[in-house]
Design a protein around this motif. Structure first.
Motif, PDB file in Angstrom:
ATOM      1  N   PHE A  15      34.401  40.524 -15.795  1.00  0.00           N
ATOM      2  CA  PHE A  15      33.990  40.992 -14.684  1.00  0.00           C
ATOM      3  C   PHE A  15      35.023  41.283 -13.706  1.00  0.00           C
ATOM      4  CE2 PHE A  15      29.564  39.131 -15.295  1.00  0.00           C
ATOM      5  CZ  PHE A  15      28.905  40.316 -15.391  1.00  0.00           C
ATOM      6  N   VAL A  16      36.110  40.555 -13.657  1.00  0.00           N
ATOM      7  CA  VAL A  16      37.120  40.664 -12.961  1.00  0.00           C
ATOM      8  C   VAL A  16      37.933  41.855 -13.324  1.00  0.00           C
ATOM      9  CG1 VAL A  16      39.370  39.687 -12.004  1.00  0.00           C
ATOM     10  CG2 VAL A  16      37.218  38.358 -12.227  1.00  0.00           C
ATOM     11  N   LEU A  17      38.169  42.151 -14.452  1.00  0.00           N
ATOM     12  CA  LEU A  17      38.789  43.344 -14.964  1.00  0.00           C
ATOM     13  C   LEU A  17      37.923  44.533 -14.739  1.00  0.00           C
ATOM     14  CD1 LEU A  17      40.157  42.011 -18.362  1.00  0.00           C
ATOM     15  CD2 LEU A  17      41.452  42.521 -16.370  1.00  0.00           C
ATOM     16  N   ALA A  18      36.677  44.535 -14.831  1.00  0.00           N
ATOM     17  CA  ALA A  18      35.895  45.790 -14.639  1.00  0.00           C
ATOM     18  C   ALA A  18      35.922  46.062 -13.170  1.00  0.00           C
ATOM     19  CB  ALA A  18      34.380  45.227 -15.014  1.00  0.00           C
ATOM     20  N   ALA A  19      36.070  45.001 -12.245  1.00  0.00           N
ATOM     21  CA  ALA A  19      35.962  45.202 -10.852  1.00  0.00           C
ATOM     22  C   ALA A  19      37.348  45.740 -10.537  1.00  0.00           C
ATOM     23  CB  ALA A  19      36.100  43.853  -9.996  1.00  0.00           C
ATOM     24  N   ALA A  20      38.654  45.426 -11.115  1.00  0.00           N
ATOM     25  CA  ALA A  20      39.900  45.875 -10.856  1.00  0.00           C
ATOM     26  C   ALA A  20      39.894  47.567 -11.588  1.00  0.00           C
ATOM     27  CB  ALA A  20      40.902  45.362 -11.807  1.00  0.00           C
ATOM     28  N   PHE A  21      39.166  47.624 -12.566  1.00  0.00           N
ATOM     29  CA  PHE A  21      39.277  48.942 -13.074  1.00  0.00           C
ATOM     30  C   PHE A  21      38.436  49.945 -12.229  1.00  0.00           C
ATOM     31  CE2 PHE A  21      36.876  52.377 -15.290  1.00  0.00           C
ATOM     32  CZ  PHE A  21      37.866  53.002 -16.075  1.00  0.00           C
ATOM     33  N   LEU A  22      37.288  49.314 -11.791  1.00  0.00           N
ATOM     34  CA  LEU A  22      36.467  50.464 -10.759  1.00  0.00           C
ATOM     35  C   LEU A  22      37.228  50.642  -9.429  1.00  0.00           C
ATOM     36  CD1 LEU A  22      32.955  48.882 -11.383  1.00  0.00           C
ATOM     37  CD2 LEU A  22      33.824  51.026 -12.120  1.00  0.00           C
ATOM     38  N   LEU A  23      37.868  49.676  -8.895  1.00  0.00           N
ATOM     39  CA  LEU A  23      38.779  49.754  -7.726  1.00  0.00           C
ATOM     40  C   LEU A  23      39.822  50.861  -7.838  1.00  0.00           C
ATOM     41  CD1 LEU A  23      39.645  48.688  -4.594  1.00  0.00           C
ATOM     42  CD2 LEU A  23      41.014  47.107  -5.988  1.00  0.00           C
ATOM     43  N   GLU A 176      44.118  48.841  -1.426  1.00  0.00           N
ATOM     44  CA  GLU A 176      44.035  48.639  -2.934  1.00  0.00           C
ATOM     45  C   GLU A 176      45.256  47.520  -3.674  1.00  0.00           C
ATOM     46  OE1 GLU A 176      45.171  51.451  -6.841  1.00  0.00           O
ATOM     47  OE2 GLU A 176      45.513  52.245  -4.876  1.00  0.00           O
ATOM     48  N   ILE A 177      46.464  47.555  -2.775  1.00  0.00           N
ATOM     49  CA  ILE A 177      47.352  46.326  -3.362  1.00  0.00           C
ATOM     50  C   ILE A 177      46.733  45.043  -2.708  1.00  0.00           C
ATOM     51  CG2 ILE A 177      49.658  45.340  -2.543  1.00  0.00           C
ATOM     52  CD1 ILE A 177      50.509  48.313  -2.284  1.00  0.00           C
ATOM     53  N   VAL A 178      46.073  45.062  -1.628  1.00  0.00           N
ATOM     54  CA  VAL A 178      45.520  43.770  -1.425  1.00  0.00           C
ATOM     55  C   VAL A 178      44.437  43.106  -2.251  1.00  0.00           C
ATOM     56  CG1 VAL A 178      44.235  42.579   0.299  1.00  0.00           C
ATOM     57  CG2 VAL A 178      46.063  43.992   1.160  1.00  0.00           C
ATOM     58  N   PHE A 179      43.539  44.130  -2.480  1.00  0.00           N
ATOM     59  CA  PHE A 179      42.304  43.766  -3.355  1.00  0.00           C
ATOM     60  C   PHE A 179      42.969  43.474  -4.770  1.00  0.00           C
ATOM     61  CE2 PHE A 179      39.422  46.065  -0.440  1.00  0.00           C
ATOM     62  CZ  PHE A 179      38.728  44.890  -0.219  1.00  0.00           C
ATOM     63  N   LEU A 180      43.942  44.200  -5.382  1.00  0.00           N
ATOM     64  CA  LEU A 180      44.355  43.846  -6.630  1.00  0.00           C
ATOM     65  C   LEU A 180      45.123  42.525  -6.744  1.00  0.00           C
ATOM     66  CD1 LEU A 180      45.923  47.592  -7.602  1.00  0.00           C
ATOM     67  CD2 LEU A 180      44.203  46.225  -8.622  1.00  0.00           C
ATOM     68  N   VAL A 181      45.747  42.272  -5.626  1.00  0.00           N
ATOM     69  CA  VAL A 181      46.339  40.901  -5.528  1.00  0.00           C
ATOM     70  C   VAL A 181      45.420  39.837  -5.719  1.00  0.00           C
ATOM     71  CG1 VAL A 181      47.476  39.234  -4.089  1.00  0.00           C
ATOM     72  CG2 VAL A 181      48.599  41.610  -4.228  1.00  0.00           C
ATOM     73  N   ILE A 182      44.056  39.823  -4.786  1.00  0.00           N
ATOM     74  CA  ILE A 182      43.086  38.968  -4.966  1.00  0.00           C
ATOM     75  C   ILE A 182      42.492  38.966  -6.347  1.00  0.00           C
ATOM     76  CG2 ILE A 182      40.748  38.444  -3.961  1.00  0.00           C
ATOM     77  CD1 ILE A 182      41.816  39.791  -1.219  1.00  0.00           C
ATOM     78  N   ILE A 183      42.238  39.926  -6.850  1.00  0.00           N
ATOM     79  CA  ILE A 183      41.700  40.084  -8.212  1.00  0.00           C
ATOM     80  C   ILE A 183      42.665  39.452  -9.391  1.00  0.00           C
ATOM     81  CG2 ILE A 183      40.870  41.562 -10.113  1.00  0.00           C
ATOM     82  CD1 ILE A 183      39.835  43.535  -7.895  1.00  0.00           C
ATOM     83  N   GLY A 184      43.978  39.646  -8.987  1.00  0.00           N
ATOM     84  CA  GLY A 184      44.831  38.839  -9.941  1.00  0.00           C
ATOM     85  C   GLY A 184      44.809  37.306  -9.714  1.00  0.00           C
ATOM     86  N   ILE A 185      44.715  36.868  -8.598  1.00  0.00           N
ATOM     87  CA  ILE A 185      44.426  35.652  -8.371  1.00  0.00           C
ATOM     88  C   ILE A 185      43.407  34.861  -9.098  1.00  0.00           C
ATOM     89  CG2 ILE A 185      44.185  33.666  -6.597  1.00  0.00           C
ATOM     90  CD1 ILE A 185      46.350  35.516  -4.907  1.00  0.00           C
ATOM     91  N   LEU A 186      42.087  35.502  -8.650  1.00  0.00           N
ATOM     92  CA  LEU A 186      40.816  35.305  -9.237  1.00  0.00           C
ATOM     93  C   LEU A 186      40.810  35.075 -10.818  1.00  0.00           C
ATOM     94  CD1 LEU A 186      38.424  37.206  -7.155  1.00  0.00           C
ATOM     95  CD2 LEU A 186      38.851  34.631  -7.173  1.00  0.00           C
ATOM     96  N   PHE A 187      41.610  36.347 -11.427  1.00  0.00           N
ATOM     97  CA  PHE A 187      41.626  36.161 -12.933  1.00  0.00           C
ATOM     98  C   PHE A 187      42.403  34.907 -13.423  1.00  0.00           C
ATOM     99  CE2 PHE A 187      43.810  37.688 -16.762  1.00  0.00           C
ATOM    100  CZ  PHE A 187      42.743  38.192 -17.584  1.00  0.00           C
ATOM    101  N   LEU A 188      43.524  34.731 -12.688  1.00  0.00           N
ATOM    102  CA  LEU A 188      44.353  33.607 -13.307  1.00  0.00           C
ATOM    103  C   LEU A 188      43.580  32.224 -13.174  1.00  0.00           C
ATOM    104  CD1 LEU A 188      47.856  34.505 -11.615  1.00  0.00           C
ATOM    105  CD2 LEU A 188      47.297  34.543 -13.922  1.00  0.00           C
ATOM    106  N   ILE A 189      42.841  32.151 -11.901  1.00  0.00           N
ATOM    107  CA  ILE A 189      42.181  30.838 -11.703  1.00  0.00           C
ATOM    108  C   ILE A 189      41.043  30.745 -12.798  1.00  0.00           C
ATOM    109  CG2 ILE A 189      40.273  29.885 -10.250  1.00  0.00           C
ATOM    110  CD1 ILE A 189      41.830  30.955  -7.888  1.00  0.00           C
TER     111      ILE A 189
END
Length: 206
Positions: A15-23, A176-189
């Protein structure tokens, strides 16, 4: 239990990767649309405004030459000078991207120019004919002034529209940078998070 937890982690990571792709996809499409707006604005400013401004400048000079001739000569002495390039410039003018207001002013200019040609072709050697020609030339000068004002107004509007599109692109890039950072953090968690082991209940043996 570990296997079930691993599947859940994979689903969440998907889901996180899909959200990143759609973003990234949505941001890319918006950026392309804004860049298209900027490109159209730049091309329009040059092709439909700066070039047209040159047409107006050349027409002003040519009609002004006629005014100078009438001011310094009587119709009994010489024929009014003719400039075939006027028709060519007007034809090129009509091929540009005209606004509704601009098209109306250009139509008035063509009508006045046709009237001027008629007066020049049938000029009688009297002051009345000269006054009519001067009056038509004044109307033509007003038409050209109105067309010049349209170029300034449209050029200013296109420039502001391009600036807004560039500003939107900058804002989208920052978001986009802010959301990608947030998504990256969520992915690591999700990937590295481990559930706490279940507490086993220990029954006291009596």
């Amino acid at each position: 239990m570990p296997k079930r937890r691993t599947i859940k982690q994979r689903i969440n990571a998907g889901f996180v990767l899909a959200a990143a792709f759609l973003l990234v996809l949505a941001s890319n499409r918006l950026n392309n649309r804004n860049f298209s707006t900027v490109e159209h604005g730049v091309n329009s400013v040059f092709e439909d405004r700066l070039v047209v401004q040159e047409y107006i400048y050349r027409l002003n000079n040519l009609f002004h030459e006629k005014e100078l001739f009438l001011a310094n000569n009587a119709l009994t002495n010489k024929s009014i000078p003719q400039y075939p390039e006027i028709k060519n410039i007007l034809t090129d003018f009509e091929k540009t991207d005209l606004t509704v207001e601009e098209a109306q002013y250009l139509s008035n200019l063509n009508e006045n120019y046709a009237a001027l040609k008629t007066l020049e072709a049938n000029q009688h050697n009297n002051d009345g004919s000269k006054e009519e020609i001067v009056s038509i030339l004044h109307s033509i000068s007003k038409n050209l002034d109105n067309l010049a004002e349209v170029q300034l107004s449209e050029g200013r509007q296109l420039t502001q529209q391009s600036k807004r599109s560039l500003g939107m692109n900058q804002m989208l890039s920052s978001l986009e940078i802010v959301f990608l950072v947030i998504i990256g953090i969520l992915f690591l968690i999700i990937v590295f998070h481990k559930d706490k082991p279940d507490m086993e209940l220990v029954e006291d043996k009596t």
